[in-house]
Design an enzyme around this catalytic site. Structure first.
Site, mmCIF file in Angstrom:
data_model
loop_
_atom_site.group_PDB
_atom_site.id
_atom_site.type_symbol
_atom_site.label_atom_id
_atom_site.label_comp_id
_atom_site.label_asym_id
_atom_site.label_seq_id
_atom_site.Cartn_x
_atom_site.Cartn_y
_atom_site.Cartn_z
ATOM 1 N N GLY A 318 0.524 34.373 9.020
ATOM 2 C CA GLY A 318 1.666 34.979 9.702
ATOM 3 C C GLY A 318 1.507 34.956 11.210
ATOM 4 O O GLY A 318 2.462 34.722 11.949
ATOM 5 N N TRP A 321 2.040 31.435 12.337
ATOM 6 C CA TRP A 321 3.468 31.112 12.323
ATOM 7 C C TRP A 321 4.121 31.470 13.658
ATOM 8 O O TRP A 321 5.009 30.763 14.138
ATOM 9 C CB TRP A 321 4.168 31.865 11.182
ATOM 10 C CG TRP A 321 5.655 31.685 11.169
ATOM 11 C CD1 TRP A 321 6.356 30.678 10.574
ATOM 12 C CD2 TRP A 321 6.649 32.531 11.783
ATOM 13 N NE1 TRP A 321 7.706 30.843 10.773
ATOM 14 C CE2 TRP A 321 7.921 31.972 11.515
ATOM 15 C CE3 TRP A 321 6.583 33.708 12.534
ATOM 16 C CZ2 TRP A 321 9.099 32.540 11.959
ATOM 17 C CZ3 TRP A 321 7.767 34.284 12.982
ATOM 18 C CH2 TRP A 321 9.000 33.708 12.695
ATOM 19 N N HIS A 322 3.672 32.558 14.260
ATOM 20 C CA HIS A 322 4.281 32.998 15.520
ATOM 21 C C HIS A 322 3.971 32.068 16.681
ATOM 22 O O HIS A 322 4.735 32.004 17.640
ATOM 23 C CB HIS A 322 3.824 34.416 15.866
ATOM 24 C CG HIS A 322 4.551 35.490 15.111
ATOM 25 N ND1 HIS A 322 4.200 35.874 13.835
ATOM 26 C CD2 HIS A 322 5.629 36.247 15.449
ATOM 27 C CE1 HIS A 322 5.013 36.832 13.431
ATOM 28 N NE2 HIS A 322 5.885 37.071 14.382
ATOM 29 N N GLY A 323 2.869 31.361 16.613
ATOM 30 C CA GLY A 323 2.544 30.465 17.720
ATOM 31 C C GLY A 323 1.250 29.728 17.472
ATOM 32 O O GLY A 323 0.346 30.238 16.804
ATOM 33 N N PHE A 478 9.891 30.579 18.635
ATOM 34 C CA PHE A 478 8.944 30.671 17.514
ATOM 35 C C PHE A 478 9.417 29.770 16.373
ATOM 36 O O PHE A 478 10.553 29.426 16.261
ATOM 37 C CB PHE A 478 8.806 32.103 17.038
ATOM 38 C CG PHE A 478 8.034 32.977 17.997
ATOM 39 C CD1 PHE A 478 7.258 32.407 18.988
ATOM 40 C CD2 PHE A 478 8.096 34.339 17.918
ATOM 41 C CE1 PHE A 478 6.540 33.196 19.872
ATOM 42 C CE2 PHE A 478 7.379 35.146 18.797
ATOM 43 C CZ PHE A 478 6.617 34.576 19.775
#
Length: 478
Positions: A318, A321-323, A478
């Protein structure tokens, strides 16, 4: 094109609304096609060169879904089709989002001289996750056959396309198919305008208003103890009102079309535990990670140890996923550790006496908030060195320079904290319930209507006046 821009508010949105309802008088399909085309135009303003990639993604996933839904394939063939679909989605996402990160780390380890520079397509994470969920549900037999225009609109629907929420086909496509959503509903249009105005105010006046204070911690100069805390707390509330504002604006403009979006933000800083925080922050991402990653990994079905492992893997991915950066990995790992501690405490910790339940809730809220604030340092910092430097300053009260300016900044941050903790959120004010498709019941009382209208006019005016030349939403890339 940004929601908080004059061109969107005064040109794009009114034209799309008028065209949608004008076509809705003649046909049920034409408004769907119109809205899908308008969404592609909207997307093109953020990156026209990636429109073919988006269209290819839609065609690929619709085709894979068609095979999973409409063909009587054997179990192995179905699994192979699903693997091909999800693997193709993840491959494209990996190339665009993580190739540069992988190359940079490989170069740092082996001095290969390998450098990869790829522009990240707008919203690729959101439309990729949306379609992966569709394919998995199709494999599980939980998807009906949908027409291509409705599926295309489901993926491209512009209120969610650039920064979420992550949509679910069962929530959205049936709404696109209903004839009544293509007729103007004055009540929903008014409620949508009110919610949109609140969101615009949050973005342009609150989030953008506190943004300059973030440089106290993350600016070019080394901060003192108080400056580090002021800057980190300023970012904490900037991100809060920025994401909350986007979520409100998305729900508001969608309501104008008669479409109810799922909630994605529900006063997360009021959470009394980190588990509760993730039920309130980026709610659709939390649901996606739970349903399509944590539970398939085994969830809590194989004992406590594997449950904690699954939590850590889920939150690590997770964070990634954001960066594509180690700071986001650490942010995800921190939240994984927080969740493991929270679950362990729930299982083995003492239960507070009923006399101290309220005190325990307050302590839980403060502890959760501080844990989230510390993790936000990694989320905001451009690199690990900066994050560790800011945290070290936050832990060093011997280096303090609390003058009049810092006192004014601290008061400013305290006002934001009071709004986040004590003010009702937008769905509480408007009675928004996307599951039962109800909103604004107080508006139906004639004595309340003038109050709402005057307040909306004032909030909308301040929101429009606060629009800056170019102010992207934090989740935009994102």
């Amino acid at each position: 094109m940004l929601f908080n821009s004059y061109s969107f508010i005064f040109m794009f949105l009114p034209v799309v609304l008028l065209g949608y309802f004008a076509l809705g008088r003649r046909s049920d399909l034409a408004p769907v096609v119109w809205l899908a085309l308008a969404s592609l135009v909207f997307y093109a303003f953020g990156g026209w060169q990636f429109v073919p990639l988006l269209l290819l993604s839609i065609a690929f996933n619709y085709g894979v879904g068609y095979l999973l839904i409409g063909r009587k394939l054997g179990p192995r063939a179905r699994f192979a089709v699903l693997t091909t679909g999800v693997g193709g989605d993840l491959l494209v996402l990996g190339i665009f989002k993580y190739a540069g990160f992988f190359a940079a780390n490989l170069n740092a380890l082996l001095s290969t001289g390998l450098m990869v520079n790829i522009v990240l397509p707008v919203g690729i994470s959101f439309y990729t996750f949306t379609q992966i969920a569709f394919l998995v549900d199709a494999y599980r037999g939980n998807v009906a056959r949908y027409a291509l225009p409705h599926y295309a609109l489901f993926v491209t629907y512009f209120p969610h396309l650039i920064a979420g929420p992550i949509l679910h086909h069962k929530d959205m496509i049936p709404q696109f198919e209903r004839a009544e959503t293509k007729r103007p509903d004055p009540h929903l249009i008014l409620c949508g305008l009110i919610i949109f105005a609140i969101g615009l105010f949050k973005k342009t006046c609150l989030a953008d208003g506190i943004q300059p204070l973030v440089s106290q911690a993350f600016g070019p100069n080394t901060p003192t103890f108080d400056q580090a805390w002021i800057g980190v707390l300023a970012y904490t509330f900037q991100l809060y009102f920025d994401f909350s504002g986007y979520s409100d604006m998305a729900i508001g403009m969608s309501l104008m079309f008669g479409i109810f979006l799922p909630l994605n933000f529900n006063s997360p800083y009021k959470a009394a535990s980190i588990v509760d925080f993730w039920r309130r922050w980026h709610m659709t991402l939390s649901q996606f990670l739970r349903d399509y990653l944590y539970i398939p990994l085994g969830g809590n079905r194989h004992g406590r140890v594997l449950r904690y492992v699954n939590l850590m893997v889920t939150m690590l991915l997770g964070g990634l996923w954001h960066g594509a950066a180690w700071t986001f990995v650490i942010w995800g790992v921190l939240h994984g550790v927080y969740l493991c501690i929270n679950h362990a405490w729930s299982n083995f910790g003492p239960n507070p006496s009923p006399r101290f339940a309220r005190l325990a809730d307050i302590a839980g809220l403060i502890l959760t908030f501080l844990a989230v604030v510390i993790a936000w340092v990694f989320f905001r910092a451009p690199d690990m060195a900066t994050a560790l430097s800011v945290l070290s300053k936050m832990a060093d009260p011997s280096n303090i320079a609390f003058g009049r300016l810092e006192m004014l900044y601290a008061l400013f941050v305290a006002i934001y904290a009071a709004l986040a903790w004590f003010a009702p959120n937008t769905q509480e004010i408007m009675g928004y319930d996307h599951e039962n498709r109800t909103v604004g019941e107080k508006l139906r009382a004639q004595r309340m209507r003038p109050l709402f209208l005057y307040a909306t006019a004032a909030v909308l005016a301040f929101g429009i006046l606060g629009i800056q030349q170019h102010s992207e939403f934090i989740y935009f890339r994102f």
